[in-house]
Motif scaffolding. Structure first.
Motif, PDB file in Angstrom:
ATOM      1  N   LEU A 149       0.835  -1.203   0.000  1.00 41.01           N
ATOM      2  CA  LEU A 149       0.000   0.000   0.000  1.00 41.01           C
ATOM      3  C   LEU A 149       0.870   1.252   0.000  1.00 41.01           C
ATOM      4  CD1 LEU A 149      -2.721  -1.066   2.631  1.00 41.01           C
ATOM      5  CD2 LEU A 149      -2.638  -1.515   0.167  1.00 41.01           C
ATOM      6  N   VAL A 150       1.941   1.213   0.774  1.00 49.58           N
ATOM      7  CA  VAL A 150       2.876   2.343   0.790  1.00 49.58           C
ATOM      8  C   VAL A 150       3.499   2.521  -0.593  1.00 49.58           C
ATOM      9  CG1 VAL A 150       4.995   3.265   1.804  1.00 49.58           C
ATOM     10  CG2 VAL A 150       3.355   2.016   3.237  1.00 49.58           C
ATOM     11  N   ASP A 151       3.851   1.417  -1.226  1.00 49.64           N
ATOM     12  CA  ASP A 151       4.461   1.484  -2.555  1.00 49.64           C
ATOM     13  C   ASP A 151       3.495   2.066  -3.587  1.00 49.64           C
ATOM     14  OD1 ASP A 151       6.748   0.387  -1.515  1.00 49.64           O
ATOM     15  OD2 ASP A 151       6.212  -1.668  -2.059  1.00 49.64           O
ATOM     16  N   ILE A 152       2.215   1.699  -3.501  1.00 52.14           N
ATOM     17  CA  ILE A 152       1.206   2.244  -4.429  1.00 52.14           C
ATOM     18  C   ILE A 152       1.179   3.767  -4.339  1.00 52.14           C
ATOM     19  CG2 ILE A 152      -1.292   2.440  -4.815  1.00 52.14           C
ATOM     20  CD1 ILE A 152      -1.516  -0.522  -4.026  1.00 52.14           C
ATOM     21  N   VAL A 153       1.173   4.261  -3.120  1.00 52.06           N
ATOM     22  CA  VAL A 153       1.096   5.712  -2.915  1.00 52.06           C
ATOM     23  C   VAL A 153       2.373   6.396  -3.397  1.00 52.06           C
ATOM     24  CG1 VAL A 153       0.932   7.507  -1.157  1.00 52.06           C
ATOM     25  CG2 VAL A 153      -0.527   5.486  -1.017  1.00 52.06           C
ATOM     26  N   LYS A 154       3.523   5.799  -3.116  1.00 48.88           N
ATOM     27  CA  LYS A 154       4.786   6.410  -3.537  1.00 48.88           C
ATOM     28  C   LYS A 154       4.898   6.484  -5.057  1.00 48.88           C
ATOM     29  CE  LYS A 154       8.015   5.641   0.279  1.00 48.88           C
ATOM     30  NZ  LYS A 154       9.293   5.020   0.675  1.00 48.88           N
ATOM     31  N   VAL A 155       4.516   5.416  -5.734  1.00 50.20           N
ATOM     32  CA  VAL A 155       4.614   5.370  -7.197  1.00 50.20           C
ATOM     33  C   VAL A 155       3.681   6.391  -7.835  1.00 50.20           C
ATOM     34  CG1 VAL A 155       4.163   3.934  -9.227  1.00 50.20           C
ATOM     35  CG2 VAL A 155       5.382   2.972  -7.269  1.00 50.20           C
ATOM     36  N   ALA A 156       2.495   6.575  -7.247  1.00 48.76           N
ATOM     37  CA  ALA A 156       1.505   7.484  -7.840  1.00 48.76           C
ATOM     38  C   ALA A 156       1.835   8.954  -7.631  1.00 48.76           C
ATOM     39  CB  ALA A 156       0.120   7.175  -7.264  1.00 48.76           C
ATOM     40  N   SER A 157       2.656   9.247  -6.632  1.00 50.80           N
ATOM     41  CA  SER A 157       2.959  10.639  -6.302  1.00 50.80           C
ATOM     42  C   SER A 157       3.881  11.263  -7.344  1.00 50.80           C
ATOM     43  CB  SER A 157       3.603  10.706  -4.922  1.00 50.80           C
ATOM     44  OG  SER A 157       3.789  12.032  -4.510  1.00 50.80           O
ATOM     45  N   ASP A 158       3.582  12.510  -7.731  1.00 47.23           N
ATOM     46  CA  ASP A 158       4.452  13.250  -8.662  1.00 47.23           C
ATOM     47  C   ASP A 158       4.360  14.735  -8.336  1.00 47.23           C
ATOM     48  OD1 ASP A 158       2.047  14.169  -9.763  1.00 47.23           O
ATOM     49  OD2 ASP A 158       2.065  12.671 -11.362  1.00 47.23           O
ATOM     50  N   ASP A 159       4.879  15.580  -9.234  1.00 52.83           N
ATOM     51  CA  ASP A 159       4.902  17.013  -8.954  1.00 52.83           C
ATOM     52  C   ASP A 159       3.510  17.632  -8.932  1.00 52.83           C
ATOM     53  OD1 ASP A 159       7.634  16.903  -8.807  1.00 52.83           O
ATOM     54  OD2 ASP A 159       7.948  17.474 -10.908  1.00 52.83           O
ATOM     55  N   SER A 411       7.095   8.118   3.230  1.00 58.04           N
ATOM     56  CA  SER A 411       5.718   8.455   2.895  1.00 58.04           C
ATOM     57  C   SER A 411       4.967   8.968   4.121  1.00 58.04           C
ATOM     58  CB  SER A 411       5.009   7.232   2.318  1.00 58.04           C
ATOM     59  OG  SER A 411       3.715   7.560   1.874  1.00 58.04           O
ATOM     60  N   SER A 412       5.276   8.432   5.305  1.00 60.72           N
ATOM     61  CA  SER A 412       4.606   8.875   6.533  1.00 60.72           C
ATOM     62  C   SER A 412       4.939  10.324   6.849  1.00 60.72           C
ATOM     63  CB  SER A 412       4.993   7.972   7.698  1.00 60.72           C
ATOM     64  OG  SER A 412       6.401   7.883   7.820  1.00 60.72           O
ATOM     65  N   TYR A 413       6.179  10.740   6.586  1.00 64.70           N
ATOM     66  CA  TYR A 413       6.529  12.138   6.821  1.00 64.70           C
ATOM     67  C   TYR A 413       5.833  13.042   5.808  1.00 64.70           C
ATOM     68  CZ  TYR A 413       9.033  16.504   7.144  1.00 64.70           C
ATOM     69  OH  TYR A 413       9.326  17.839   7.272  1.00 64.70           O
ATOM     70  N   ILE A 414       5.784  12.619   4.562  1.00 63.84           N
ATOM     71  CA  ILE A 414       5.099  13.407   3.530  1.00 63.84           C
ATOM     72  C   ILE A 414       3.628  13.575   3.899  1.00 63.84           C
ATOM     73  CG2 ILE A 414       4.389  13.423   1.110  1.00 63.84           C
ATOM     74  CD1 ILE A 414       7.011  11.897   0.502  1.00 63.84           C
TER      75      ILE A 414
END
Length: 725
Positions: A149-159, A411-414
């Motif tokens: 789940l963490v990986d899904i969120v990280k991959v989807a994040s962009d500028d 991701s938790s800090y973001i």
């Protein structure tokens, strides 16, 4: 070969002979035993328990009411934080957000979710920041299951759309394992041992002995966890402590064994003498560490009791290995203990034990002479340095790490940053209020209004009744963050002033993770002096029994307090004040983790007593030989300087490698213990101890009824050990 009844008779001597002569049986028993315990312990051991709540605090009472009346609120949750530069309603942003929400909702480990497009309360007024709570379907969900789940969120994040997944399980899922930190510590210890001994064979014995003991100790710790649960940091800390003391204890014994061979003993006699002298000191030192660790029981906290028992098990196993497994290894090595030597040391390797003392120990003895010529100045200078280092301790604040102190790429800090920007810094520090009521007609609006109007509260949610109608809960969000001192002050203000003055407010409890952390920190701070007093008292009794001197025991207690206080001060300066924090792996200034001072004190006090025993026992032996305190201190310091330095260097290397790991709290503890050992082995042992002993003179040996031991023509069995180079 010479003999000495004090060294060749008794239970320890018999144990040493048995392990030496039956070395194959002893080694086989250890290997089979460790494999069996490891198979059972690591396969069926208890899972870590990181729940520090409980006890009689107000937050604990609030948690009990929530568990009793709001069972639907139990279980872990994740929080998806969303920040869209063009707003979440932008078509491209919405397509990305909907895709992530669908993937998270479709996971087998998540429960029903409410999209921010379905609830306007989940979105800021400018529609740029949104949040979504994701319940986990089962309390048994593991870090491994949350990691995708963490990986899904990280991959989807962009500028254009920044996404972060927060929550306790998200933090744990993306926190890497300790990795190679322990391996680096072992490598550093091997280098130090190779330099000290100059032999690959002698270097390997302490490491192999310690590693076997640690594997067995960690497995036993897992099994003990079924009875006394411990948090996950207990295994990391236990491994560090076990590695450090295990190698050090074996170092002392191997050193004494080499001395015996150099003095003309055969391998068996040298082994017996090593175990009955250095081995006896190891048993005392290890017992001191165990008793000091068990001092954590005074804290009255369930998980700290688990930490005390778990780490004590590891230390006990290393002690047993030192006096049983190591003699068996010495039986296999025999005279080959010096095999595979350093070439540069070859010319001196056959130096006889009878070589002039001044030649073998000139540097250490000269240094002792310098200190003894100006003992007042040396004692004052050392004390001032320690007090200056300890001064920051007065401003120490305790807390638990949260997302705000994690590395900036997590991701938790973001998630924390996005939520703080959109909903305020207090969103990550909610205060949960709960109270029992007689019926659903109870009116809590005056209480909610009083809290909402309190300075430092951003807003409060409407009260919500439990399904059984017997309890009410609501949440208030501070204007300040989780780690800020103002948040703790706000909790006290609500409890002490606001709630008592509101109608029915006396029955309202303030709970939640933030309040629990504050209560834990204050409870720990209030009980810490009691634990310190108990550990000091018990350790002093043991030291008096060992060295037969009240004065030396008092000196040890005061000096250990000074060195540990200095270590506390360094932690506050680095962690809380931020001095060199980023360079040492601390992303930002933060309070000291609550359990770190509690854990540090007993470990360091026990280890400091170890060094005190090895030094003062050799000083006492020299005093009994010469009857002169100045000579005894100089020679005792010289004879133990190298081995204490090597032992301390190993401890420092092992503890410092924690800075390579990912756990913020473990880093704090490792840094503090490394600093304390460094201070103890330099300022305390090399300056303060000889200066104070010089000033005390014959009073060093005071015991009720007598002032000093009689000088003897033949020395008693020495407990101290030395490394000759």
């Amino acid at each position: 070969m010479t003999t000495d009844d004090s060294r060749t008779n008794g239970a320890l001597a018999g144990l040493a002979r048995f392990c030496f002569r039956r070395r194959r049986l002893v080694l086989l028993t250890w290997i089979v035993g460790v494999i069996a315990v490891a198979f059972i312990g690591f396969g069926n051991g208890a899972a870590s328990d990181n729940d520090f709540t409980g006890g009689n605090s107000e937050s604990a009472e609030a948690q009990k009411l929530i568990e009793q009346h709001f069972p639907e609120q139990q279980g872990d949750t994740l929080t998806l934080a969303i920040k869209a530069e063009k707003g979440i309603d932008d078509p491209a942003a919405r397509q990305k957000i909907d895709k992530v929400v669908a993937e998270l909702a479709g996971s087998p480990v998540t429960g029903p979710v409410i999209s921010p497009y379905q609830d306007k309360n989940l979105v800021t007024e400018d529609r740029r920041v949104a949040r979504m709570t994701i319940p986990l379907s089962d309390k048994g969900v593991t870090n491994t299951e949350v990691k995708p789940l963490v990986d899904i969120v990280k991959v989807a994040s962009d500028d254009s759309v920044t996404l972060g997944l927060g929550g306790y399980m998200a933090e744990k899922a993306e926190t890497p394992s300790q990795g190679s930190a322990e391996s680096v510590g072992i490598l550093a210890a091997a280098v130090i041992l190779f330099i000290a001994f100059g032999s690959l064979v002698a270097m390997g014995l302490p490491i192999v002995t310690a590693l076997l003991a640690i594997v067995g100790g960690l497995a036993l710790m897992k099994l003990v966890g079924h009875v006394v649960p411990a948090p996950n940091f207990a295994s990391i800390f236990g491994a560090m402590i076990g590695l450090g003391v295990g190698i050090d204890y074996a170092l002392f014994i191997v050193t004494r064994y080499k001395d015996g061979l150099r003095g003309g003993d055969d391998p068996e006699s040298a082994t017996v003498k090593a175990i009955t002298t250095a081995g006896r000191a190891v048993l005392f030192a290890g017992t001191t560490v165990v008793i000091a660790l068990l001092g954590l029981l005074v804290m009255g906290q369930r998980l700290m009791t688990g930490v005390a028992v778990a780490t004590s098990v590891i230390v006990l196993v290393t002690m047993i290995a030192a006096v049983t497994l190591l003699p068996a290894f010495l039986g296999f090595t025999g005279y080959k203990i010096n095999s595979l030597r350093l070439p540069r040391r070859t010319s001196r390797r056959n130096q006889p034990a009878s070589a002039p003392f001044q030649e073998r120990h000139s540097l250490a003895e000269r240094w002792a002479g310098v200190v003894q010529r100006k003992p007042v100045i040396a004692a004052i200078l050392a004390s001032v340095i320690l007090l200056v280092l300890a001064a920051p301790t007065l401003s120490m604040r305790l807390s638990q790490p949260d997302a705000s102190v994690q590395p900036r790429d997590r991701s938790s800090y973001i998630s924390h940053e996005i939520l703080s920007e959109g909903f305020g810094p207090g969103y990550g520090a909610p205060l949960i209020f709960v109270t029992q009521v007689d019926s659903k007609d109870a009116d809590l609006r005056p209480i909610v209004e009083a809290i909402s109007k309190t300075e430092g509260i951003a807003h409060a949610t409407p009260p919500r009744f439990s399904k059984d109608g017997q309890a009410v809960t609501f949440t208030a969000f501070p204007t300040t963050g989780y780690q800020e001192e103002a948040t703790a002050n706000l909790v006290h203000k609500l409890r002490d002033d606001v709630l008592p003055n509101a109608p029915g407010g006396q029955r309202v409890h303030v709970g939640g993770p933030n309040a629990s952390t504050i209560d834990l920190a204050e409870e720990s701070g209030s009980r810490l002096p009691l634990m310190i007093a108990v550990v000091i008292a018990i350790s002093m009794v043991l030291l008096i029994a060992m060295v037969r001197s009240v004065t030396i025991a008092l000196q040890a207690a005061v000096m250990n307090l000074l060195s540990i206080g200095a270590a506390y001060g360094v932690i506050v300066a680095v962690v809380q004040w931020g001095w060199l924090g980023p360079a040492l792996g601390f992303p930002t200034a933060m309070p000291v983790t609550t359990w770190v001072p509690m854990m540090m004190f007993p470990v360091l006090f026990g280890l400091s007593m170890d060094y005190q025993v090895f030094l003062t026992s050799r000083v006492r032996e020299e005093y009994e030989r010469t009857g002169d305190t100045r000579t005894a201190v100089a020679r005792g310091l010289a004879r133990t300087a190298m081995v204490i330095t090597a032992a301390a260097a190993i401890m420092i290397a092992v503890f410092t490698t924690s800075l390579l790991g990912p756990d913020i709290a473990v880093k704090q503890g490792g840094l503090g213990m490394a600093v304390a050992v460094l201070i103890d082995a330099t300022i305390v042992r090399m300056i303060l101890v000889p200066a104070v002993m010089e000033l005390c003179g014959k009073a060093n040996w005071w015991m009720p009824g007598r002032w000093a031991p009689k000088a003897a023509s033949a020395p008693q069995a020495a407990v101290g050990v030395e490394v000759r180079v």
